[in-house]
Scaffold this motif. Sequence first.
Motif, PDB file in Angstrom:
ATOM      1  N   ASP A 130       0.961  -1.229  -0.155  1.00 51.34           N
ATOM      2  CA  ASP A 130      -0.142   0.093  -0.182  1.00 51.34           C
ATOM      3  C   ASP A 130       0.756   1.093  -0.128  1.00 51.34           C
ATOM      4  OD1 ASP A 130      -1.838   1.795   0.114  1.00 51.34           O
ATOM      5  OD2 ASP A 130      -2.822   1.288   2.239  1.00 51.34           O
ATOM      6  N   PHE A 131       1.095   1.802  -1.186  1.00 53.16           N
ATOM      7  CA  PHE A 131       2.020   2.808  -1.267  1.00 53.16           C
ATOM      8  C   PHE A 131       1.517   4.177  -0.738  1.00 53.16           C
ATOM      9  CE2 PHE A 131       4.047   0.060  -3.896  1.00 53.16           C
ATOM     10  CZ  PHE A 131       5.540   0.574  -4.015  1.00 53.16           C
ATOM     11  N   SER A 132       0.167   4.339  -0.545  1.00 51.33           N
ATOM     12  CA  SER A 132      -0.297   5.850   0.054  1.00 51.33           C
ATOM     13  C   SER A 132       0.216   5.697   1.599  1.00 51.33           C
ATOM     14  CB  SER A 132      -1.722   5.894   0.160  1.00 51.33           C
ATOM     15  OG  SER A 132      -2.305   4.649   0.436  1.00 51.33           O
ATOM     16  N   LYS A 133       0.295   4.394   2.169  1.00 52.29           N
ATOM     17  CA  LYS A 133       0.459   4.396   3.640  1.00 52.29           C
ATOM     18  C   LYS A 133       2.045   4.597   3.737  1.00 52.29           C
ATOM     19  CE  LYS A 133      -1.900   1.351   6.951  1.00 52.29           C
ATOM     20  NZ  LYS A 133      -2.176  -0.001   7.164  1.00 52.29           N
TER      21      LYS A 133
ATOM     22  N   GLU B 151       3.033   8.295   4.005  1.00 51.24           N
ATOM     23  CA  GLU B 151       2.264   9.130   5.051  1.00 51.24           C
ATOM     24  C   GLU B 151       3.230  10.145   5.847  1.00 51.24           C
ATOM     25  OE1 GLU B 151       0.318   6.575   7.564  1.00 51.24           O
ATOM     26  OE2 GLU B 151      -1.458   6.468   6.740  1.00 51.24           O
ATOM     27  N   GLY B 152       4.284   9.404   6.016  1.00 52.42           N
ATOM     28  CA  GLY B 152       5.366  10.251   7.033  1.00 52.42           C
ATOM     29  C   GLY B 152       6.327  11.227   6.174  1.00 52.42           C
TER      30      GLY B 152
ATOM     31  N   PRO C 123      12.289  17.711   5.042  1.00 57.81           N
ATOM     32  CA  PRO C 123      13.538  18.712   5.504  1.00 57.81           C
ATOM     33  C   PRO C 123      14.736  17.692   5.727  1.00 57.81           C
ATOM     34  CG  PRO C 123      11.667  19.208   6.907  1.00 57.81           C
ATOM     35  CD  PRO C 123      11.261  17.900   6.190  1.00 57.81           C
ATOM     36  N   LEU C 124      14.646  16.796   6.391  1.00 54.83           N
ATOM     37  CA  LEU C 124      16.066  16.113   6.486  1.00 54.83           C
ATOM     38  C   LEU C 124      16.540  15.577   5.100  1.00 54.83           C
ATOM     39  CD1 LEU C 124      17.807  14.886   8.876  1.00 54.83           C
ATOM     40  CD2 LEU C 124      16.557  12.815   8.667  1.00 54.83           C
ATOM     41  N   GLY C 125      15.505  15.097   4.579  1.00 57.03           N
ATOM     42  CA  GLY C 125      15.802  14.455   3.108  1.00 57.03           C
ATOM     43  C   GLY C 125      16.323  15.526   2.276  1.00 57.03           C
ATOM     44  N   ALA C 126      16.085  16.734   2.251  1.00 58.12           N
ATOM     45  CA  ALA C 126      16.514  17.842   1.285  1.00 58.12           C
ATOM     46  C   ALA C 126      17.727  18.178   1.704  1.00 58.12           C
ATOM     47  CB  ALA C 126      15.680  18.860   1.387  1.00 58.12           C
ATOM     48  N   VAL C 127      17.936  18.279   3.045  1.00 53.90           N
ATOM     49  CA  VAL C 127      19.444  18.585   3.595  1.00 53.90           C
ATOM     50  C   VAL C 127      20.456  17.515   2.943  1.00 53.90           C
ATOM     51  CG1 VAL C 127      20.969  18.683   5.561  1.00 53.90           C
ATOM     52  CG2 VAL C 127      18.587  19.838   5.621  1.00 53.90           C
ATOM     53  N   ILE C 128      19.921  16.427   3.169  1.00 51.25           N
ATOM     54  CA  ILE C 128      20.962  15.212   2.817  1.00 51.25           C
ATOM     55  C   ILE C 128      21.079  15.329   1.240  1.00 51.25           C
ATOM     56  CG2 ILE C 128      21.303  12.690   2.322  1.00 51.25           C
ATOM     57  CD1 ILE C 128      19.905  12.363   5.109  1.00 51.25           C
TER      58      ILE C 128
END
Lengths: 480, 202
Positions: free
Chosen positions: B80-83, B86-87, B93-98
């Motif tokens: 279930d990809f919608s699940k 979710e987060g 933000p963290l992903g963007a920084v990395i």
Amino acid sequence: MMDFLDIAKAGPAIPELIIAVSALGLLMLGAFKKGESSDLVNSLALFAMALAGGAIILTSGPSQSAFHNAFVVDTFSRFMKILVLFGSSATLIMSVQFMKQERIDKFEYPVLILLATLGMMMMISANGLISLYMGLELQSLALYVVAAFNRDSTRSSEAGLKYFVLGALSSGMLLYGSSLVYGFTGSVNFDTIAAFLKANDAGVGLTFGLVFVIAGLAFKISAVPFHMWTPDVYEGSPTPVAAFFAAAPKIAAMSILIRTMISPFPAIAADWQQIIVFVSIASMVLGAFAAIGQTNIKRLLAYSSIGHMGFALVGLAAGSTEGIRGVILYMTIYMLMTLGSFACVLAMKRDGQRLEDISDLAGLSRNSKMMAFVLSMFMFSLAGIPPLAGFFGKYFVFLAAIKAGLYPLAIIGVLASVVGAFYYLRIVKIMYFDEPEDAFEPMAGELKMIIAVSGLFVVLFALFANPLVNLANAAAVSIF
Amino acid sequence: MTVAALFFYLFAFTAIAAAIMVIFARNPVHSVMFLILAFVNAAGLFILIGAEFLAMILIVVYVGAVMVLFLFVVMMLDIDFSKLREGLNSYLPLGAVIGLIMMTELLMILTSWNIDPQAATVVASPIPDGVTNTEAIGLLLYTRYIYFFQAAGLVLLVAMIGAIVLTLHHRPNIRRQNIEDQIARHPHSAIEVKDVKPGQGV
């Protein structure tokens, strides 16, 4: 066109060919033989390793290369291959009883150990990034499978899966680093890279790639900060497999780390030495402190092996012939101490139940004097107390570090080994001064043999240290 | 020339568009389909540079085997990809920084990159006359690179042994169909003729 037809000269790879062909043959034998075949395959695998070892000794001579310089055989590789073959065959001998009792005595086990050994020998002889990766992957893939070999046990499956996922990550890092090294030097061959770096300055990109290569290899020797898998995998996998992990693959990975640093990158030694110094200090310190709180002896030995890798790296950080000689000696001594300690762990059995807690050793000296004595010798040696072998291992690496002017490293190393001595001595204290528990079951004959061989080596090392040091010296000289 | 250029742009654009769609498709099955499209277009590019063997291998191995396997796995897993998403906002933000750090690192590497002037001649080295490219690959693979080739073979063998060791269960008390036994069955061993006397029963 003629280059295409130039058939690879495979002569120097005869030991590898022996192992490869016998692994394939034994696989067929096991699959097609009616009835129980694991005993037969086991002994034939041991025979194949002895044969390969004999071939290595017989073909000794000057350095040779094969397969268009992708594969190199020198004194260093011969020495390390003999060590690896010894470690692998000792594990096979130790496994026989264990595998039978756990009902996992399948013929695939010796075949996988043989293939892993082949991978290690290929790693040791690798003279290029591709051959390095191929050997490493052959070795690791076989190791992932043997870690999960007791597939009905959740812990063993977990160990295999954990090792596999983290190992895949480290392979990815190694490959990424290799591609950068290739991109910035224009070759995957160690000699060509060394020649290029002598003439040119490759810049920050190469250093970046080198960091990733070291990270990938540091994972395989379980040096901090790539050590997280070690305690869990050692604890979860079957005990003889854990002994195998602690011995032979470490030798192979350490050898290829040495060759990868010394052979292609002498021109940027200052760069990689910093990294090795950091990894070494971190491993020594973590190995010393994290082992204190352990109650499971396999986990304790895992942390101990992390610490020992740190000590061995001290020699590599020195980067001199003496340093490499120290690493070679350290790995030899480490392997025998570890094999002996794991053989003792394998002998911890009461009422058919395998025990792994340190508290189970309580009062061992009153039930089994000999085992308590030998195990305490191993612990003293692991702690580095003279005149046992472990002391000389540490002596040679620290000597090299001091000669190379790495005083902080040597001082931290000595302090870490003092901290480490605490938990080794605690085991001795538990064995000799705690209230005795019931006696263990009598030890199997082959375990006695392994313990005797490694025990004699550890105790009497000082007597025959000279020829071994000379051999290690010749091996160290050959890779520079 | 112009036709070839036209096809190059066609294949190249479709491949890139398909690759982007692999990431953005909401349905994982669609992702796999787009990946197949990307592979087919890459195969087209191979044909344009005259490497028909690689093109066919790409279709047979990647599209024919790997992707079909992928498709099975994706359909069977039923994630279930919608699940899974979710987060996303809290991790963004963290992903963007990395991502930013990786980007700067890559830029640092790119700026220090200098291409060897000889590289272009190596890239353009043609296959010798009278040798098909299948033969040329074979000649290299089985002579100069025989060591790597054999090593790769051993790695695959270990993977196969591992898969069998870890998953194959021998269950002795299971009844399997044994065709040999079935064919070898003979009326004498299977049927017993009883001569039942009248009025006496069996």
